[in-house]
Write a protein that holds these residues in place. Structure first.
Motif, mmCIF file in Angstrom:
data_model
loop_
_atom_site.group_PDB
_atom_site.id
_atom_site.type_symbol
_atom_site.label_atom_id
_atom_site.label_comp_id
_atom_site.label_asym_id
_atom_site.label_seq_id
_atom_site.Cartn_x
_atom_site.Cartn_y
_atom_site.Cartn_z
ATOM 1 N N THR A 23 -11.443 26.253 8.039
ATOM 2 C CA THR A 23 -11.304 26.006 6.597
ATOM 3 C C THR A 23 -11.165 27.312 5.832
ATOM 4 O OG1 THR A 23 -13.716 25.926 6.276
ATOM 5 C CG2 THR A 23 -12.592 23.837 6.732
ATOM 6 N N ALA A 24 -11.682 28.416 6.389
ATOM 7 C CA ALA A 24 -11.475 29.724 5.755
ATOM 8 C C ALA A 24 -10.012 30.143 5.843
ATOM 9 C CB ALA A 24 -12.373 30.775 6.412
ATOM 10 N N LYS A 27 -7.816 28.720 2.945
ATOM 11 C CA LYS A 27 -7.817 29.510 1.707
ATOM 12 C C LYS A 27 -6.745 30.599 1.766
ATOM 13 C CE LYS A 27 -12.241 30.437 2.040
ATOM 14 N NZ LYS A 27 -13.578 31.005 1.734
ATOM 15 N N ALA A 28 -6.606 31.231 2.929
ATOM 16 C CA ALA A 28 -5.602 32.280 3.084
ATOM 17 C C ALA A 28 -4.186 31.702 3.030
ATOM 18 C CB ALA A 28 -5.821 33.017 4.401
ATOM 19 N N LYS A 30 -3.244 29.150 1.234
ATOM 20 C CA LYS A 30 -2.933 28.872 -0.169
ATOM 21 C C LYS A 30 -2.592 30.149 -0.926
ATOM 22 C CE LYS A 30 -2.305 25.795 -3.305
ATOM 23 N NZ LYS A 30 -1.217 24.795 -3.131
ATOM 24 N N LYS A 31 -3.216 31.272 -0.547
ATOM 25 C CA LYS A 31 -2.904 32.543 -1.206
ATOM 26 C C LYS A 31 -1.468 32.975 -0.922
ATOM 27 C CE LYS A 31 -7.606 34.438 -1.304
ATOM 28 N NZ LYS A 31 -8.520 35.490 -0.754
ATOM 29 N N ASN A 51 -11.240 18.707 0.277
ATOM 30 C CA ASN A 51 -10.929 20.134 0.156
ATOM 31 C C ASN A 51 -9.842 20.310 -0.915
ATOM 32 O OD1 ASN A 51 -9.698 22.776 0.618
ATOM 33 N ND2 ASN A 51 -10.901 22.832 2.496
ATOM 34 N N TYR A 53 -7.817 22.587 -1.580
ATOM 35 C CA TYR A 53 -6.581 23.256 -1.164
ATOM 36 C C TYR A 53 -5.684 22.354 -0.321
ATOM 37 C CZ TYR A 53 -9.388 27.360 -2.396
ATOM 38 O OH TYR A 53 -10.177 28.268 -3.054
ATOM 39 N N CYS A 101 -5.637 34.454 10.934
ATOM 40 C CA CYS A 101 -4.767 34.982 9.883
ATOM 41 C C CYS A 101 -3.701 35.898 10.471
ATOM 42 C CB CYS A 101 -5.594 35.725 8.847
ATOM 43 S SG CYS A 101 -6.636 34.645 7.815
ATOM 44 N N ASP A 111 -12.912 37.664 3.953
ATOM 45 C CA ASP A 111 -13.649 36.428 3.669
ATOM 46 C C ASP A 111 -13.524 35.472 4.855
ATOM 47 O OD1 ASP A 111 -14.917 34.233 2.632
ATOM 48 O OD2 ASP A 111 -13.386 33.791 1.116
ATOM 49 N N GLU A 115 -15.622 26.389 4.238
ATOM 50 C CA GLU A 115 -15.904 25.546 3.084
ATOM 51 C C GLU A 115 -15.892 24.084 3.499
ATOM 52 O OE1 GLU A 115 -13.186 26.504 -0.053
ATOM 53 O OE2 GLU A 115 -14.174 28.399 -0.523
ATOM 54 N N TYR A 117 -16.795 20.143 1.748
ATOM 55 C CA TYR A 117 -16.985 19.474 0.471
ATOM 56 C C TYR A 117 -17.521 18.065 0.711
ATOM 57 C CZ TYR A 117 -14.244 23.356 -1.332
ATOM 58 O OH TYR A 117 -13.795 24.616 -1.652
#
Length: 239
Positions: A23-24, A27-28, A30-31, A51, A53, A101, A111, A115, A117
């Motif tokens: 899940t981390a 986030k990358a 989406k960036k 989530n 994203y 990544c 980071d 995450e 939810y």
């Protein structure tokens, strides 16, 4: 003709803990691709529910018409691959999130925090059955090749039970410990992870609960056998 949406299709594979860690990576994604909608295909699709994203999530193997709906005639991007084959991962030089990544050429800013939810109902549903006059300690000693030896687990249970009510989270076929309340039958994985919210202390191994505890900002003591906290762990824990 209206413009079609484009998607990033992320396909993480592996066990529940690894998928929580992924899940981390979302986030990358989406960036790097802020204008694409993210679709996740995973054997543990429930990890990505709610989530913000993630646009859609599918359980692996359950996606009829997927090519037509999300790839054909679009500029979608597919991110599929195994971070465990990354050289720096094999030599335990970096966290698995960074290896993920690198694999997909995503930005990495250090980071690695996962995450999750959960709704308020999910957080409270199973925990309502847990009551104790003592502080509650969640203990996970079993989860595969990283199990704490049975004799050491019992020594820990004997000593810690003097101050805590221990809920021992384990597999159904795992040996029974004394001086603990055994938890080996939880309705679903999201409810299972919500057990952490009822605890004042947590003694865990490198398994799904230590990843979930990081996601929930619940510092824990994590015992490492055969794997490295530098690769799979989090600084918030006592490793």
């Amino acid at each position: 003709m209206s413009k079609k949406d484009n998607y990033v299709i992320f396909n993480p594979e592996g066990g529940l803990g690894k998928i929580i860690a992924s899940t981390a990576v979302v986030k990358a994604i989406k960036k790097k691709y802020p204008d694409h909608k993210i679709i996740v295909m995973s054997p543990w699709s429930e990890v990505f529910l709610n989530n913000p994203y993630v646009y859609r999530v599918f359980r692996a193997g359950q996606h009829p018409y997927f090519y037509k709906d999300y790839i054909e005639g679009r500029e979608s991007i597919v991110l599929k691959g195994e971070p465990y084959f990354d050289t720096n991962h094999l030599y335990q030089k970096q966290h698995v999130v960074q290896s993920w990544c690198n694999l997909h050429d995503l930005p990495f800013d250090g980071d690695v925090k996962p995450e999750l939810y959960l709704t308020d109902v999910e957080k409270k549903y199973y925990a309502a059955n847990i009551q104790s006059d003592k502080p509650i300690l969640m203990m996970q000693t079993n989860g595969g090749p990283r199990d704490i030896p049975l004799e050491q687990s019992q020594i820990l249970a004997n000593e810690l039970s003097k101050a805590f009510k221990i809920y021992h989270i384990t597999r159904k076929n795992a040996p029974h410990l004394q001086n603990v309340e055994r938890v080996d039958d939880v309705p679903n994985k999201r409810t299972f992870l919500s057990l952490l919210f009822k605890s004042q202390k947590r003694l865990l191994i490198d398994s799904c609960l230590q990843h979930a505890a990081a996601a929930f900002d619940l510092p824990s003591t994590v015992l490492w056998i055969g794997t490295s906290s530098d690769v799979f762990g989090y600084d918030m824990h006592t490793n």
